[in-house]
Design a protein around this motif. Structure first.
Motif: not given
Length: 171
Positions: A73-74, A79-85, A125-126, A162-163
């Motif tokens: 998942y991470y 990670e992919v979603k956050a990097h793209l954002d 990221p972010g 994450f939790e």
């Protein structure tokens, strides 16, 4: 504490350390298997009283399954979603950011779970955890694009997933 529980704790910690060593070294010769086992046992003997409270948790296959699910998942989703954002924000001519520090409650009990959540937030990221208030069970997170300041809504956006995994792996 007698020597038998200590040996059980050392071996319970040595096994995942040895597996970790083998996976990341990528070498499976007899020499690597033996030296990896020796190194894992020595490291475990030194660290066991610091890092292991319940040895049965370490070798529990259900917890290992949750750990693998979390890693997938991470690495492939969060990670992919956050990097793209973040890339979208960088490349956008108006650079749409609204940075701020928000309060994010957490509901896990163990230190390992808290650390996993805080590290996951910081390594994505972010977002970055800037402080933890253990008495109030709140993470203070710097967020690149604050969507809400309501603590529970911040948790929904930032740390709930994450939790979810941390609770199953460590609590």
């Amino acid at each position: 504490m007698g020597s038998s529980p200590k040996i059980a704790k050392v071996l319970a910690l040595a096994l995942p350390l040895w597996i970790f060593y083998l996976v990341f070294s990528g070498n499976y010769t007899a020499l690597d298997l033996i030296t990896g086992a020796i190194a894992a046992i020595i490291a475990s003997a030194i660290l066991v009283d610091i890092v292991v409270e319940y040895p049965s948790k370490i070798v529990n296959p259900v917890r290992w399954g949750w750990s693998i699910a979390y890693a997938i998942y991470y690495l492939l989703v969060a990670e992919v979603k956050a990097h793209l954002d973040v890339v979208k924000r960088i490349l956008h001519p108006a650079m749409p950011i609204k940075p701020g520090i928000v309060r994010v409650p957490y509901y896990v009990k163990t230190d390992y779970a808290k650390v996993l959540i805080a590290d996951s937030i910081t390594n994505t990221p972010g977002t970055v955890v800037v402080d933890i208030n253990e008495d109030k069970r709140i993470l203070y997170v710097h967020w690149i694009n604050v969507k809400t300041t309501t603590p529970e809504e911040c948790r929904e956006h930032i740390s709930k997933s994450f939790e979810y995994f941390a609770k199953r792996m460590f609590d």
